[in-house]
Motif scaffolding. Structure first.
Motif, short mmCIF file in Angstrom:
data_model
loop_
_atom_site.label_atom_id
_atom_site.label_comp_id
_atom_site.label_asym_id
_atom_site.label_seq_id
_atom_site.Cartn_x
_atom_site.Cartn_y
_atom_site.Cartn_z
N GLU A 88 0.66 -1.10 0.02
CA GLU A 88 0.03 -0.01 0.13
C GLU A 88 0.78 1.24 0.01
O GLU A 88 0.56 2.32 -0.43
CB GLU A 88 -0.94 0.14 1.31
N SER A 89 2.28 1.15 0.69
CA SER A 89 2.92 2.16 0.36
C SER A 89 4.43 1.77 0.27
O SER A 89 4.80 0.68 -0.05
CB SER A 89 2.89 2.95 1.83
N GLY A 94 1.15 1.94 -5.46
CA GLY A 94 0.53 2.91 -6.38
C GLY A 94 -0.90 2.22 -7.34
O GLY A 94 -0.97 1.09 -7.20
N PRO A 95 -1.35 3.00 -8.09
CA PRO A 95 -2.40 2.36 -8.83
C PRO A 95 -1.93 1.22 -9.85
O PRO A 95 -0.70 1.04 -10.01
CB PRO A 95 -2.95 3.62 -9.74
N ARG A 160 -11.85 16.03 -5.47
CA ARG A 160 -10.37 16.07 -5.48
C ARG A 160 -9.80 16.76 -4.25
O ARG A 160 -8.65 16.45 -3.94
CB ARG A 160 -9.67 16.45 -6.91
N CYS A 165 -13.44 15.63 -0.17
CA CYS A 165 -12.89 14.30 -0.25
C CYS A 165 -12.96 13.65 0.93
O CYS A 165 -12.58 12.31 1.31
CB CYS A 165 -11.57 14.40 -0.86
N ALA A 174 -11.52 7.07 -1.99
CA ALA A 174 -10.07 7.25 -2.46
C ALA A 174 -9.71 5.94 -3.12
O ALA A 174 -9.05 5.91 -4.04
CB ALA A 174 -9.34 7.33 -1.23
N VAL A 175 -10.36 4.86 -2.87
CA VAL A 175 -10.05 3.67 -3.62
C VAL A 175 -10.42 3.79 -5.13
O VAL A 175 -9.44 3.50 -5.98
CB VAL A 175 -10.97 2.34 -3.01
N ARG A 177 -10.98 6.64 -6.78
CA ARG A 177 -10.17 7.91 -7.43
C ARG A 177 -8.84 7.19 -7.63
O ARG A 177 -8.04 7.52 -9.11
CB ARG A 177 -10.30 9.14 -6.44
N LYS A 178 -8.21 6.61 -6.88
CA LYS A 178 -6.95 6.09 -7.22
C LYS A 178 -6.70 4.93 -8.29
O LYS A 178 -5.87 5.14 -9.01
CB LYS A 178 -6.22 5.54 -5.74
N GLU A 181 -6.60 6.67 -11.46
CA GLU A 181 -5.38 7.53 -12.08
C GLU A 181 -4.69 6.96 -13.06
O GLU A 181 -4.07 7.96 -14.02
CB GLU A 181 -4.44 7.71 -10.65
N TYR A 192 -11.10 15.10 -15.05
CA TYR A 192 -11.46 14.00 -14.08
C TYR A 192 -12.93 14.00 -13.88
O TYR A 192 -13.66 12.84 -13.74
CB TYR A 192 -10.87 14.55 -12.65
#
Length: 372
Positions: A88-89, A94-95, A160, A165, A174-175, A177-178, A181, A192
């Motif tokens: 996750e980090s 990333g996507p 955004r 948000c 956020a899931v 939106r990510k 990307e 967007y």
């Protein structure tokens, strides 16, 4: 678990960014050459050690341990890149990677549709599809509209920015939106606002739902100055009056309210997002009229748990309904449409397509149509 191809693509991109050749880990010829060179060097070092003192022999053995230990660690690390989940980090986060042969031409919305469809399925997420959360993103990005003053709506993609948000009603989005990307990166010309709404449309259609009329023309706000006050999205804890207040503010009538509520045929609730838990149907990634059938034909009882008030089916206790769902049964006019849609999926699909398309266009300044 995600397929190996996206992982290879993500690894290749990472190596490219770091300036390392992707073939250094992927080429068997490269590995063989490296191994042969290392072996030659080790042999030479061993020969020298025979003629040297015990101290030199000790140094050679240390070099060998370091060399092969490093090789082993390198191979284990490389193997882990292909077999473990993307974190996750960190540098590999990333996507998901989006494999495209070349950038799309501005206005090629079919290419965008294909890209969206390509990221929907994921066996590690919920019930195997991101489709439901993309529908929710499109819904919540659009459902802030107020007919009275024209504020809110999908134009601007203001989710955004904070605080929109961070609204409780938007928890978990956020899931979505990510996820989009890499689609935006592959098609940078699309706004967007257009991307989020088109993603909801594609998700519904890919999950077996009706064709939703959609057109481009939304723009992105440069900042969050146009964000409307919190509280405009439906509250699942409320009843029929609240539903009419929220949907009436946008310009919807009772039939629209029930048709749009049919989107609950998709997905499930999460305790870490809405506080509620569970799916409405046993087919949460298939768009159908099953929501209305379950709502009408099951006996719903209060769920005994530590969470907020919600209901479960008395027979299996595996399905759930929210207070706002049961309000569609307690109100005579709402129930009329619930009964109709439970019996006639085609009617539901037709009315939903009209209402959802209208929802996505609320407040969007499309150019006026030219006179024929």
């Amino acid at each position: 678990m995600a397929s190996s191809a996206p992982r290879l693509a993500r690894l290749g991109a990472l190596l490219a960014r770091q300036g390392a050749p992707a073939t250094s880990l992927l080429s068997s010829q490269g590995l063989r050459a490296f191994s042969e060179k290392a072996g030659a060097e080790t042999t030479a070092a061993a020969a020298a050690a025979t003629a040297s003192t015990g101290e030199a022999k000790s140094k050679i053995r240390g070099f060998q341990a370091l060399l092969f230990g490093g090789l082993g660690a390198g191979f284990l690390y490389g193997y882990s890149l292909f077999t473990s989940q993307v974190p996750e980090s960190g540098p590999l986060a990333g996507p998901p990677a989006l494999l495209t042969s070349k950038p799309s031409t501005p206005g090629d919305y079919d290419a965008v549709r294909k890209s969206i469809a390509g990221v929907l399925d994921n066996g590690d997420y919920d019930d195997g599809s991101y489709g439901p959360v993309l529908v929710r993103l499109a819904w919540h990005a659009s459902g802030t509209y107020a007919k009275k003053d024209g504020s809110g709506g999908s134009n601007g993609a203001t989710m955004r920015f904070a605080p929109e948000c961070e609204w409780g009603a938007n928890a978990g989005l956020a899931v979505a939106r990510k996820l989009l990307e890499p689609v935006k990166a592959a098609h940078p010309w699309i706004s967007y606002a257009d991307l989020w709404t088109l993603a909801g449309v594609v998700a519904i259609e890919e999950m077996g739902g009706p064709t939703i009329p959609w057109r481009a023309g939304r723009s992105d706000a440069p900042d969050g100055s146009k964000i409307v006050p919190d509280g405009r999205l439906p509250d699942a804890k409320q009843g029929a009056k609240h539903l009419r207040d929220v949907f009436g503010r946008m310009g919807f009538d009772d039939k629209d309210i029930v048709a749009l509520s049919g989107a609950h045929t998709l997905g499930r609730c999460h305790t870490d997002r809405s506080g509620f838990s569970g799916p409405w149907t046993n087919a949460p990634t298939t768009f159908s009229n099953l929501y209305f059938q379950e709502l009408l034909n099951n006996k719903w009882v209060v769920k005994k748990w530590d969470g907020p008030l919600q209901y479960e089916d008395a027979k299996s206790q595996s399905l759930m309904m929210l207070p706002s769902d049961l309000a569609l049964l307690s109100d005579r006019t709402f129930k009329k449409y619930v009964t109709q849609y439970a019996k006639d999926e085609e009617a539901f699909f037709k009315d939903f397509a009209v209402a959802f398309s209208k929802l996505l266009e609320l407040g969007v300044p499309f150019p006026a149509a030219k006179a024929a």
